[in-house]
Design a protein around this motif. Structure first.
Motif, PDB file in Angstrom:
ATOM      1  N   ILE A 331       0.862  -1.188   0.000  1.00 19.47           N
ATOM      2  CA  ILE A 331       0.000   0.000   0.000  1.00 19.47           C
ATOM      3  C   ILE A 331       0.894   1.233   0.000  1.00 19.47           C
ATOM      4  N   GLU A 332       0.764   2.056  -1.034  1.00 23.22           N
ATOM      5  CA  GLU A 332       1.552   3.283  -1.114  1.00 23.22           C
ATOM      6  C   GLU A 332       0.864   4.391  -0.322  1.00 23.22           C
ATOM      7  N   TYR A 333       1.665   5.160   0.404  1.00 21.18           N
ATOM      8  CA  TYR A 333       1.121   6.330   1.088  1.00 21.18           C
ATOM      9  C   TYR A 333       2.224   7.376   1.214  1.00 21.18           C
ATOM     10  N   THR A 334       1.804   8.621   1.360  1.00 23.09           N
ATOM     11  CA  THR A 334       2.742   9.732   1.530  1.00 23.09           C
ATOM     12  C   THR A 334       2.286  10.574   2.706  1.00 23.09           C
ATOM     13  N   VAL A 335       3.132  11.514   3.111  1.00 18.63           N
ATOM     14  CA  VAL A 335       2.822  12.344   4.262  1.00 18.63           C
ATOM     15  C   VAL A 335       3.211  13.788   3.981  1.00 18.63           C
ATOM     16  N   SER A 336       2.377  14.698   4.438  1.00 19.09           N
ATOM     17  CA  SER A 336       2.679  16.129   4.391  1.00 19.09           C
ATOM     18  C   SER A 336       3.031  16.580   5.802  1.00 19.09           C
ATOM     19  N   ILE A 337       3.990  17.511   5.902  1.00 15.99           N
ATOM     20  CA  ILE A 337       4.519  17.887   7.208  1.00 15.99           C
ATOM     21  C   ILE A 337       4.615  19.397   7.325  1.00 15.99           C
ATOM     22  N   GLY A 338       4.198  19.910   8.486  1.00 17.70           N
ATOM     23  CA  GLY A 338       4.345  21.329   8.794  1.00 17.70           C
ATOM     24  C   GLY A 338       5.273  21.504   9.979  1.00 17.70           C
ATOM     25  N   ILE A 339       6.145  22.514   9.917  1.00 14.56           N
ATOM     26  CA  ILE A 339       7.137  22.755  10.960  1.00 14.56           C
ATOM     27  C   ILE A 339       7.041  24.200  11.436  1.00 14.56           C
ATOM     28  N   ALA A 340       7.153  24.391  12.748  1.00 12.24           N
ATOM     29  CA  ALA A 340       7.239  25.732  13.329  1.00 12.24           C
ATOM     30  C   ALA A 340       8.194  25.681  14.509  1.00 12.24           C
ATOM     31  N   ALA A 341       8.954  26.758  14.703  1.00  9.03           N
ATOM     32  CA  ALA A 341       9.927  26.785  15.794  1.00  9.03           C
ATOM     33  C   ALA A 341      10.000  28.179  16.385  1.00  9.03           C
ATOM     34  N   GLY A 342      10.322  28.248  17.656  1.00 12.98           N
ATOM     35  CA  GLY A 342      10.471  29.531  18.340  1.00 12.98           C
ATOM     36  C   GLY A 342      11.026  29.346  19.735  1.00 12.98           C
ATOM     37  N   ARG A 343      11.642  30.414  20.267  1.00 11.07           N
ATOM     38  CA  ARG A 343      12.256  30.324  21.590  1.00 11.07           C
ATOM     39  C   ARG A 343      11.351  30.850  22.696  1.00 11.07           C
ATOM     40  N   THR A 344      10.590  31.880  22.407  1.00  9.26           N
ATOM     41  CA  THR A 344       9.808  32.550  23.458  1.00  9.26           C
ATOM     42  C   THR A 344       8.313  32.380  23.254  1.00  9.26           C
ATOM     43  N   SER A 346       4.733  29.959  23.119  1.00 11.09           N
ATOM     44  CA  SER A 346       4.139  28.770  23.729  1.00 11.09           C
ATOM     45  C   SER A 346       3.984  27.664  22.695  1.00 11.09           C
ATOM     46  N   PHE A 347       3.882  26.458  23.197  1.00 12.13           N
ATOM     47  CA  PHE A 347       3.731  25.318  22.293  1.00 12.13           C
ATOM     48  C   PHE A 347       2.403  25.404  21.535  1.00 12.13           C
ATOM     49  N   SER A 348       1.371  25.900  22.181  1.00  9.62           N
ATOM     50  CA  SER A 348       0.075  26.038  21.504  1.00  9.62           C
ATOM     51  C   SER A 348       0.187  26.948  20.291  1.00  9.62           C
ATOM     52  N   THR A 349       0.937  28.042  20.457  1.00 10.40           N
ATOM     53  CA  THR A 349       1.148  28.953  19.332  1.00 10.40           C
ATOM     54  C   THR A 349       1.930  28.280  18.217  1.00 10.40           C
ATOM     55  N   LEU A 350       2.977  27.547  18.599  1.00  7.96           N
ATOM     56  CA  LEU A 350       3.780  26.840  17.604  1.00  7.96           C
ATOM     57  C   LEU A 350       2.955  25.787  16.876  1.00  7.96           C
ATOM     58  N   MET A 351       2.053  25.134  17.589  1.00  4.36           N
ATOM     59  CA  MET A 351       1.192  24.139  16.951  1.00  4.36           C
ATOM     60  C   MET A 351       0.281  24.787  15.910  1.00  4.36           C
ATOM     61  N   MET A 352      -0.230  25.989  16.222  1.00  2.00           N
ATOM     62  CA  MET A 352      -1.066  26.695  15.241  1.00  2.00           C
ATOM     63  C   MET A 352      -0.259  27.034  13.997  1.00  2.00           C
ATOM     64  N   MET A 353       0.985  27.457  14.224  1.00  2.48           N
ATOM     65  CA  MET A 353       1.842  27.805  13.093  1.00  2.48           C
ATOM     66  C   MET A 353       2.196  26.562  12.262  1.00  2.48           C
ATOM     67  N   ALA A 354       2.517  25.464  12.956  1.00  2.00           N
ATOM     68  CA  ALA A 354       2.845  24.231  12.242  1.00  2.00           C
ATOM     69  C   ALA A 354       1.633  23.711  11.478  1.00  2.00           C
ATOM     70  N   ASP A 355       0.453  23.858  12.055  1.00  2.00           N
ATOM     71  CA  ASP A 355      -0.776  23.431  11.388  1.00  2.00           C
ATOM     72  C   ASP A 355      -1.017  24.261  10.133  1.00  2.00           C
ATOM     73  N   ILE A 369       7.163  19.243   2.620  1.00  2.66           N
ATOM     74  CA  ILE A 369       7.392  19.851   3.930  1.00  2.66           C
ATOM     75  C   ILE A 369       7.322  21.357   3.784  1.00  2.66           C
ATOM     76  N   GLU A 370       6.626  22.001   4.704  1.00  2.00           N
ATOM     77  CA  GLU A 370       6.571  23.460   4.748  1.00  2.00           C
ATOM     78  C   GLU A 370       6.935  23.907   6.155  1.00  2.00           C
ATOM     79  N   MET A 371       7.622  25.061   6.211  1.00  2.00           N
ATOM     80  CA  MET A 371       8.007  25.615   7.504  1.00  2.00           C
ATOM     81  C   MET A 371       7.557  27.052   7.581  1.00  2.00           C
ATOM     82  N   THR A 372       7.097  27.455   8.759  1.00  2.00           N
ATOM     83  CA  THR A 372       6.681  28.832   8.969  1.00  2.00           C
ATOM     84  C   THR A 372       7.389  29.384  10.191  1.00  2.00           C
ATOM     85  N   SER A 373       7.653  30.666  10.179  1.00  2.00           N
ATOM     86  CA  SER A 373       8.313  31.302  11.314  1.00  2.00           C
ATOM     87  C   SER A 373       7.299  31.554  12.414  1.00  2.00           C
ATOM     88  N   ALA A 374       7.752  31.443  13.645  1.00  2.00           N
ATOM     89  CA  ALA A 374       6.882  31.734  14.777  1.00  2.00           C
ATOM     90  C   ALA A 374       6.567  33.214  14.791  1.00  2.00           C
TER      91      ALA A 374
END
Length: 385
Positions: A331-344, A346-355, A369-374
């Motif tokens: 069974i073939e499958y693929t995955v899409s990925i979102g990334i967000a990072a920050g130092r100051t 909250s994780f909830s905020t980073l999750m919104m950005m990664a989403d 793969i896509e990445m967004t700045s915090a």
């Protein structure tokens, strides 16, 4: 205040009988938990040895000395098995050592008729078993947050008592209760309190272990065994503190299996579950041990760790490529990925950005793969409002 030995015998028999009944019901009510089963046998063996010990007042010596003390050593062996099972080990042959040694020594008249020698050997065996119990208890420290210290103190007090008895109880040659030993009253009283304390401590230990297992189960996804959403957010606090202390970014990752509904419709839900399990295997193989990975629900997953953003991108690319070539049951499958990072932030905020980044990856064709700045501080204040 003088303590009557025979009154203490009666009290101890009553207490042990009552504890035996309690433990039998507790053992059956706990679906025949082996820890409680060994504890129940230990109490019954102790009760039998106390009854045999009371026969000394009638001039009997063989049953109290040979059989009674052998049963005491068997009781220690049962407690040893209980602690071994609790620690995740199999019952070993060590539980028989004390009983066999005592039975062998009783074959020699020089030992059988010498109370000082019997006291010395008895104390040494009790000390050996107690040290073994303390060692096994320490091995189980990780799953005992509340009952560890009371259990350790109880065993240490029992150890100190037998060390003291070995030094100060010289015994005598009488045929009364416990051979007219001046320590007789204290031995009976201490053994009664020890058995009561150890029984209820073991019950508390088993209960705490059960509660921890239920709590852990509530934080795990039942299908894949990885953390669920609740487990993910329960552990993020320490990661946020680590990010601030080490001045490293907190990285949030969100994964979504592409066209997963089509896989379920085409191959069935069982095969869909097989794909989910395979993806978890791929991710756990790639992500470092310090990374927390969870299933948010359906085909959506998330992870976080404190570290380098470029490393996160490299890890996600490895996951994306391995998922493409994995092909569980063809069974073939693929995955899409979102990334967000920050130092100051909250994780909830980073999750919104990664989403948000994940949705961009899916909008741009999936399997990417896509990445967004915090967000900056001012933007973060607006989000909070």
């Amino acid at each position: 205040m003088a303590l009557d030995v025979y009154t203490l015998f009666i009290c101890e028999l009553y207490v042990l009988g009552f504890l035996s009944i309690i433990m039998i019901f507790a053992w059956s009510g706990a679906h025949y938990d082996r820890v409680l089963g060994f504890t129940t046998i230990a109490i019954i063996a102790t009760m039998a040895s106390v009854w045999l010990g009371s026969l000394r007042s009638h001039g009997h010596l063989f049953l109290p000395v040979a059989v009674g003390n052998t049963l005491v050593m068997l009781a220690y062996g049962m407690w040893l098995n209980a602690f071994r099972v609790f620690a995740g080990l199999r019952p070993g042959p060590g539980w028989l050592f004390g009983a066999l040694l005592w039975a062998l020594l009783c074959c020699f008249p020089s030992f059988f008729y010498s109370m000082p020698k019997r006291i010395m050997v008895s104390c040494l065996l009790c000390i050996s078993y107690t040290v073994a119990l303390i060692t096994l208890l320490t091995r189980s420290r990780a799953c005992l947050q509340i009952t560890f210290w009371p259990a350790q103190q109880l065993l240490c007090l029992h150890l100190i008592f037998h060390l003291s008895r070995m030094c100060f109880d010289s015994g005598s040659s009488g045929h009364g209760a416990m051979g007219n030993s001046p320590f007789a009253s204290y031995v009976i009283l201490e053994s009664t309190l020890f058995v009561i304390g150890l029984t209820f401590t073991i019950l508390a230990m088993v209960n705490e272990r059960t509660q921890i297992r239920y709590k852990q189960a509530s934080l795990r996804d039942p299908l894949t065994g990885v953390w669920n959403r609740r487990g993910l957010f329960a552990q993020v606090g320490m990661a946020e503190k680590k990010s601030l202390q080490k001045q490293l970014p907190l990285v949030a990752l969100v994964f979504d299996l592409d066209h997963f509904k089509n896989i379920n419709d085409r191959y069935g839900h069982n095969q869909g579950d097989r794909v989910l399990l395979d993806f978890c295997r791929v991710v756990e193989k790639v992500l470092p041990a310090e990374c927390t990975f969870s299933r948010l629900g359906g085909e959506e997953f998330a992870a976080f760790f404190v570290g380098d953003v470029q490393k996160a991108q490299s890890l996600c690319e490895d996951i994306r490529l391995l998922a493409m070539i994995s092909r569980p049951d063809n069974i073939e499958y693929t995955v899409s990925i979102g990334i967000a990072a920050g130092r100051t932030h909250s994780f909830s905020t980073l999750m919104m950005m990664a989403d948000k980044a994940l949705y961009e990856a899916k909008a741009d064709g999936r399997n990417r793969i896509e990445m967004t700045s915090a967000p900056q501080a001012a933007t973060l204040d607006k989000l909070k409002l």
